[in-house]
Scaffold this motif. Structure first.
Motif, PDB file in Angstrom:
ATOM      1  N   LYS A 191      61.827   0.638  12.925  1.00 27.84           N
ATOM      2  CA  LYS A 191      61.069   1.539  13.792  1.00 27.84           C
ATOM      3  C   LYS A 191      60.194   2.486  12.979  1.00 27.84           C
ATOM      4  CE  LYS A 191      61.770   5.034  17.432  1.00 27.84           C
ATOM      5  NZ  LYS A 191      62.791   5.759  18.224  1.00 27.84           N
ATOM      6  N   SER A 192      60.753   3.070  11.920  1.00 25.61           N
ATOM      7  CA  SER A 192      59.968   4.016  11.109  1.00 25.61           C
ATOM      8  C   SER A 192      60.572   4.155   9.724  1.00 25.61           C
ATOM      9  CB  SER A 192      59.907   5.390  11.781  1.00 25.61           C
ATOM     10  OG  SER A 192      61.206   5.984  11.799  1.00 25.61           O
ATOM     11  N   ILE A 193      59.731   4.601   8.804  1.00 30.41           N
ATOM     12  CA  ILE A 193      60.166   4.905   7.439  1.00 30.41           C
ATOM     13  C   ILE A 193      59.521   6.223   7.038  1.00 30.41           C
ATOM     14  CG2 ILE A 193      60.068   4.211   5.027  1.00 30.41           C
ATOM     15  CD1 ILE A 193      60.254   1.372   5.819  1.00 30.41           C
ATOM     16  N   VAL A 194      60.362   7.193   6.700  1.00 31.85           N
ATOM     17  CA  VAL A 194      59.881   8.500   6.266  1.00 31.85           C
ATOM     18  C   VAL A 194      60.051   8.590   4.758  1.00 31.85           C
ATOM     19  CG1 VAL A 194      60.147  10.994   6.462  1.00 31.85           C
ATOM     20  CG2 VAL A 194      60.518   9.534   8.472  1.00 31.85           C
ATOM     21  N   ILE A 195      58.969   8.851   4.072  1.00 34.50           N
ATOM     22  CA  ILE A 195      58.985   8.933   2.613  1.00 34.50           C
ATOM     23  C   ILE A 195      58.790  10.386   2.205  1.00 34.50           C
ATOM     24  CG2 ILE A 195      57.859   8.170   0.489  1.00 34.50           C
ATOM     25  CD1 ILE A 195      57.136   5.592   1.943  1.00 34.50           C
ATOM     26  N   ASP A 196      59.830  10.968   1.653  1.00 36.13           N
ATOM     27  CA  ASP A 196      59.824  12.378   1.259  1.00 36.13           C
ATOM     28  C   ASP A 196      59.276  12.480  -0.153  1.00 36.13           C
ATOM     29  OD1 ASP A 196      60.218  15.033   0.916  1.00 36.13           O
ATOM     30  OD2 ASP A 196      62.397  14.917   0.731  1.00 36.13           O
ATOM     31  N   ASN A 197      58.028  12.863  -0.229  1.00 33.41           N
ATOM     32  CA  ASN A 197      57.374  12.918  -1.535  1.00 33.41           C
ATOM     33  C   ASN A 197      56.316  14.000  -1.460  1.00 33.41           C
ATOM     34  OD1 ASN A 197      55.471  11.651  -3.853  1.00 33.41           O
ATOM     35  ND2 ASN A 197      57.552  10.875  -4.060  1.00 33.41           N
ATOM     36  N   ASP A 198      55.500  14.064  -2.463  1.00 31.04           N
ATOM     37  CA  ASP A 198      54.455  15.081  -2.490  1.00 31.04           C
ATOM     38  C   ASP A 198      53.088  14.383  -2.434  1.00 31.04           C
ATOM     39  OD1 ASP A 198      53.060  17.407  -2.680  1.00 31.04           O
ATOM     40  OD2 ASP A 198      53.386  17.666  -4.836  1.00 31.04           O
ATOM     41  N   PRO A 199      52.487  14.245  -1.224  1.00 30.28           N
ATOM     42  CA  PRO A 199      52.986  14.753   0.058  1.00 30.28           C
ATOM     43  C   PRO A 199      53.886  13.729   0.742  1.00 30.28           C
ATOM     44  CG  PRO A 199      50.809  13.827   0.354  1.00 30.28           C
ATOM     45  CD  PRO A 199      51.134  13.676  -1.114  1.00 30.28           C
ATOM     46  N   ALA A 200      54.685  14.200   1.700  1.00 27.76           N
ATOM     47  CA  ALA A 200      55.523  13.324   2.503  1.00 27.76           C
ATOM     48  C   ALA A 200      54.662  12.592   3.533  1.00 27.76           C
ATOM     49  CB  ALA A 200      56.609  14.132   3.203  1.00 27.76           C
ATOM     50  N   PHE A 201      55.080  11.405   3.918  1.00 30.25           N
ATOM     51  CA  PHE A 201      54.358  10.683   4.959  1.00 30.25           C
ATOM     52  C   PHE A 201      55.315   9.721   5.660  1.00 30.25           C
ATOM     53  CE2 PHE A 201      53.827   8.397   0.992  1.00 30.25           C
ATOM     54  CZ  PHE A 201      54.011   7.054   1.311  1.00 30.25           C
ATOM     55  N   THR A 202      54.871   9.267   6.831  1.00 28.33           N
ATOM     56  CA  THR A 202      55.709   8.400   7.655  1.00 28.33           C
ATOM     57  C   THR A 202      54.945   7.133   8.016  1.00 28.33           C
ATOM     58  OG1 THR A 202      56.863  10.295   8.621  1.00 28.33           O
ATOM     59  CG2 THR A 202      56.969   8.209   9.834  1.00 28.33           C
ATOM     60  N   LEU A 203      55.641   6.019   7.941  1.00 25.43           N
ATOM     61  CA  LEU A 203      55.136   4.752   8.453  1.00 25.43           C
ATOM     62  C   LEU A 203      55.925   4.455   9.724  1.00 25.43           C
ATOM     63  CD1 LEU A 203      55.083   2.691   5.119  1.00 25.43           C
ATOM     64  CD2 LEU A 203      53.242   4.043   6.111  1.00 25.43           C
ATOM     65  N   TYR A 204      55.216   4.189  10.824  1.00 23.74           N
ATOM     66  CA  TYR A 204      55.909   3.955  12.081  1.00 23.74           C
ATOM     67  C   TYR A 204      55.249   2.800  12.831  1.00 23.74           C
ATOM     68  CZ  TYR A 204      51.972   6.476  14.157  1.00 23.74           C
ATOM     69  OH  TYR A 204      50.716   6.858  14.537  1.00 23.74           O
ATOM     70  N   LYS A 205      56.034   2.183  13.684  1.00 23.38           N
ATOM     71  CA  LYS A 205      55.535   1.056  14.455  1.00 23.38           C
ATOM     72  C   LYS A 205      54.907   1.569  15.744  1.00 23.38           C
ATOM     73  CE  LYS A 205      58.049  -2.595  14.360  1.00 23.38           C
ATOM     74  NZ  LYS A 205      59.152  -3.557  14.606  1.00 23.38           N
ATOM     75  N   GLY A 206      53.637   1.221  15.966  1.00 26.33           N
ATOM     76  CA  GLY A 206      52.928   1.659  17.160  1.00 26.33           C
ATOM     77  C   GLY A 206      53.347   0.868  18.388  1.00 26.33           C
ATOM     78  N   THR A 207      52.812   1.288  19.539  1.00 29.36           N
ATOM     79  CA  THR A 207      53.155   0.611  20.794  1.00 29.36           C
ATOM     80  C   THR A 207      52.671  -0.836  20.806  1.00 29.36           C
ATOM     81  OG1 THR A 207      51.119   1.502  21.761  1.00 29.36           O
ATOM     82  CG2 THR A 207      53.156   2.754  22.109  1.00 29.36           C
ATOM     83  N   ASP A 208      51.660  -1.133  19.981  1.00 24.55           N
ATOM     84  CA  ASP A 208      51.144  -2.497  19.910  1.00 24.55           C
ATOM     85  C   ASP A 208      51.917  -3.361  18.919  1.00 24.55           C
ATOM     86  OD1 ASP A 208      50.387  -1.268  17.592  1.00 24.55           O
ATOM     87  OD2 ASP A 208      48.248  -1.747  17.757  1.00 24.55           O
ATOM     88  N   GLY A 209      52.941  -2.765  18.292  1.00 25.17           N
ATOM     89  CA  GLY A 209      53.745  -3.518  17.341  1.00 25.17           C
ATOM     90  C   GLY A 209      53.232  -3.480  15.927  1.00 25.17           C
TER      91      GLY A 209
END
Length: 324
Positions: A191-209
């Motif tokens: 569903k998602s991956i949160v990467i805690d770094n400088d800067p932090a960012f998130t990869l997430y699955k959209g409604t379209d997949g």
């Protein structure tokens, strides 16, 4: 007519003499088409133990528990899952290995083929022991044939050595036959991956997949870059493992990755850089996307293997002024 009869008799005598020389004086040569380890093929699904050792000691040891094979050579108590596909392929090839021809039976010449006892100082050989609950097979595996079409082998209890028709690739390190896919999840189940770094960012699955990048105002570096990055994380490669005794110091922390699956399962990957005395990185896993036993191990990664876990957000995007 007499001449024909004489020639026929000479052929019979020659063939008979040849048969005597091969069968009576060298009976082992009649088994050239025989399997190296008779009976193994019919019992391969019943194997319970395997040990591979060389002159330095055990290189690989594993036992079967149910449908799983567990490596036992890494620690006196802890076990680690084995790459079952690799192990099954090896056992299958071994069970089908046929003798091409007999080679030396002189112990003084074993070293030329690499089939000397593994207890001999400087031995090049590898001793393989496999067993079911009631039967055991042992074979010394030697050098690859110069033709590349087989390998030399000898049963430890026999003097005769052979050339067999299988190369039987062996593990080069204690870690080579361990489970490669540690994380029990694919990209389609996340569903998602949160990467805690400088800067932090998130990869997430959209409604379209499709995968998206949080707080993103720039075009992606190239199509599929997010899936490529996710694949590097989920299917990371490692160089070795060691029992987790002490957690590395906080000052060595380089990145934390939190993964959430669609079914709510979680996984945290914590990556530490080794100190000045050791190169590479250490990776710890916690959560229910891996087997509980794997959270008790420390994964060692080379600098190259860790690159996929250290990708910065900037590398996912086209930078101003860069070609599209």
């Amino acid at each position: 007519m007499t001449r024909v009869v004489i020639l026929f008799l000479l052929v019979i005598v020659t063939v008979g003499a040849g048969y005597y020389l091969v069968v009576e004086r060298h009976p082992e040569q009649t088994s050239q088409s025989h399997l190296l380890l008779g009976g193994l093929a019919s019992q391969s699904n019943s194997l319970t133990q395997i040990t591979i050792e060389n002159t330095e000691g055990p290189l690989f040891k594993a036992r079967r528990e149910g449908e799983q094979w567990l490596a036992t050579h890494l620690d006196s108590v802890m076990t680690f899952p084995v790459d079952v596909e690799t192990l099954a392929g090896f056992v299958s090839a071994l069970s089908q290995a046929h003798i091409i021809e007999p080679k030396t039976a002189k112990a003084s010449r074993y070293a030329l083929l690499g089939v000397e006892p593994v207890t001999q100082p400087g031995a090049q050989s590898t001793l393989l022991t496999i067993a079911t609950g009631t039967q055991q097979w042992r074979v010394v595996l030697g050098n690859l044939a110069s033709s590349g079409l087989g390998r030399y082998a000898r049963e430890p209890s026999q003097q005769q050595s052979y050339l067999i028709d299988e190369t039987l690739p062996l593990p080069l390190t204690p870690y080579e036959w361990l489970l490669p896919d540690v994380i029990d999840a694919g990209l389609t189940t996340l569903k998602s991956i949160v990467i805690d770094n400088d800067p932090a960012f998130t990869l997430y699955k959209g409604t379209d997949g499709n995968w998206q990048l949080s707080e993103n105002k720039l075009p992606l570096a190239y199509p599929g870059v997010l899936a490529h990055t996710l694949n590097d994380i989920v299917n990371f490669e490692y160089d070795s493992v060691a029992p987790l005794i002490n957690v590395p110091a906080a000052v060595q922390l380089r990145r934390t990755i939190d993964i959430t699956a669609e079914d709510g399962k979680l996984l945290t990957m914590t990556l530490y850089q080794m100190d000045d005395d050791e190169s590479g990185y250490s990776l710890l896993l916690t959560g229910d996307l891996v087997a509980a036993s794997l959270t008790e191990w420390m994964f060692r990664l080379t600098d190259f293997q860790a690159r996929g876990l250290l990708t910065p957000k900037a590398e996912l995007l086209q930078q101003p002024g860069s070609p599209p």
